[in-house]
Design an enzyme around this catalytic site. Structure first.
Site, PDB file in Angstrom:
ATOM      1  N   LEU A  22     -19.774  55.794 146.533  1.00  0.00           N
ATOM      2  CA  LEU A  22     -18.531  55.035 146.546  1.00  0.00           C
ATOM      3  C   LEU A  22     -17.431  56.015 146.897  1.00  0.00           C
ATOM      4  O   LEU A  22     -17.468  57.175 146.470  1.00  0.00           O
ATOM      5  CB  LEU A  22     -18.246  54.405 145.168  1.00  0.00           C
ATOM      6  CG  LEU A  22     -19.178  53.278 144.706  1.00  0.00           C
ATOM      7  CD1 LEU A  22     -18.815  52.837 143.293  1.00  0.00           C
ATOM      8  CD2 LEU A  22     -19.136  52.094 145.657  1.00  0.00           C
ATOM      9  N   ASP A  23     -16.441  55.571 147.688  1.00  0.00           N
ATOM     10  CA  ASP A  23     -15.376  56.502 148.030  1.00  0.00           C
ATOM     11  C   ASP A  23     -14.531  56.812 146.801  1.00  0.00           C
ATOM     12  O   ASP A  23     -14.675  56.184 145.750  1.00  0.00           O
ATOM     13  CB  ASP A  23     -14.518  55.977 149.197  1.00  0.00           C
ATOM     14  CG  ASP A  23     -13.775  54.701 148.857  1.00  0.00           C
ATOM     15  OD1 ASP A  23     -13.088  54.659 147.820  1.00  0.00           O
ATOM     16  OD2 ASP A  23     -13.855  53.725 149.630  1.00  0.00           O
ATOM     17  N   MET A  24     -13.658  57.758 146.935  1.00  0.00           N
ATOM     18  CA  MET A  24     -12.944  58.312 145.782  1.00  0.00           C
ATOM     19  C   MET A  24     -12.140  57.259 145.020  1.00  0.00           C
ATOM     20  O   MET A  24     -12.067  57.283 143.788  1.00  0.00           O
ATOM     21  CB  MET A  24     -12.024  59.440 146.268  1.00  0.00           C
ATOM     22  CG  MET A  24     -11.386  60.244 145.150  1.00  0.00           C
ATOM     23  SD  MET A  24     -10.555  61.708 145.822  1.00  0.00           S
ATOM     24  CE  MET A  24      -9.917  62.430 144.305  1.00  0.00           C
TER      25      MET A  24
END
Length: 331
Positions: free
Chosen positions: A167-169
């Site tokens: 998952l992106d930040m």
């Protein structure tokens, strides 16, 4: 210095303690679904007593820690045949690598504290965390936080943990963590079509036309994003430009949902993954992780095509009559 003649090395105690779990030597079942298998894949996927990632396997090979029949191997891309691996010929730091069958994930039905069975944790990722275990910018890491909290520790052994996808930040919610790299890769494969569901808050004018385009799939800057299922959480008509949606996809392309909505003039202001296949986030608090039984991929119900083609409606009798070919009458 390493002794190349007999394949023995000055043991590197920290690496051995991190990578190896005690396991009796035993004959291995076939790990070859094809004629040859890449060396790095053998070490990261098909061993009983070596728990490492593909990247770590490649590093150890390039460092000269891996030998085959007394010869040092330095290329992770080297292709091996099944007969090359008989009689304990493959070693890491002088320790024999025991091979296992590659069919399916490691046995789920085993001794509870066994380091060989597939173990899975559902973690609730916090916004602002990265998922990668190594970060040159020293940003907060989900995996490092879980390790510090004792996730993956079995007695005195610490399992190598791998996330299932990323998952992106700024995205939060469900992340699966496992000790089985092969299981993680199978869960990630687009061909398995496991459903990933997100709660999405969007800002902007959301029209039926835009919803239809998302459901049909769009191409953005040459990248094809396949159809996604999208359901507004509220059916009431509202003039608000902020809306919550449930979006389900079967692939995990980088920033897929954000890119598609941006292409359609919408901004994703919050993104929370709530399910992955048959795994559900439910009420796990943010920042927490719980161990759950591993679910075999072939038994998971939330997989397959998202949008099934609809059958055309049958024609009415009067329409059928009118569609018949014209019959010419001779006088």
């Amino acid at each position: 210095m390493s002794q190349h003649g007999d394949g023995l090395f000055n043991t590197k105690i920290p690496i051995l303690h991190r990578c190896f779990a005690s396991s009796p030597s035993k004959p291995h079942a076939s790990i070859f679904s094809t004629d040859t298998v890449r060396l790095s894949k053998v070490l990261s996927l098909h061993t009983e007593n070596l728990v490492i990632s593909r990247r770590e396997a490649e590093r150890m090979i390039r460092s000269g820690d891996v030998t085959l029949a007394g010869n040092v191997l330095t290329s992770p891309m080297m292709m091996l045949k099944e007969e090359d691996l008989n009689d304990g010929a493959l070693k890491v730091n002088g320790k024999v690598v025991n091979l296992r069958s590659s069919k399916g994930p490691r046995s789920v039905a085993g001794e509870e504290n066994s380091v060989h069975k597939t173990r899975v944790w559902i973690a609730h990722k916090l916004p602002g965390e990265i998922v990668a275990d190594n970060d040159p910018y020293d940003r907060p890491s989900l995996l490092q936080r879980l390790i510090r909290g004792g996730v993956g520790k079995v007695g005195k052994t610490r399992l190598h943990l791998k996330s299932v996808g990323r998952l992106d930040m700024n995205t939060e919610g469900l992340i699966l963590v496992t000790n089985d790299g092969k299981y993680a890769r199978e869960m990630e494969l687009p061909s398995n079509k496991l459903h990933r569901t997100y709660r999405v808050r969007v800002h902007g004018l959301l029209t039926d036309h835009k919803l239809a385009r998302i459901r049909k799939g769009v191409t953005v800057e040459g990248i094809r994003y396949p159809p996604m299922r999208i359901i507004p959480e509220s059916t009431r008509q509202s003039q608000s430009t902020n809306k919550w949606l449930k979006v389900t996809c079967t692939e995990g392309k980088n920033r897929q949902i954000r890119n598609v909505f941006k292409y359609l003039g919408l901004t994703v202001t919050r993104l929370i993954r709530i399910s992955y296949g048959d795994y559900r986030l439910q009420t796990i608090p943010p920042g927490m992780a719980i161990e759950v039984p591993a679910k075999h991929i072939e038994n998971q119900k939330h997989r397959g095509r998202l949008i099934r083609p609809t059958k055309p409606a049958p024609k009415r009798s009067d329409e059928a009559e009118s569609s018949k070919a014209v019959q010419w009458v001779r006088h």
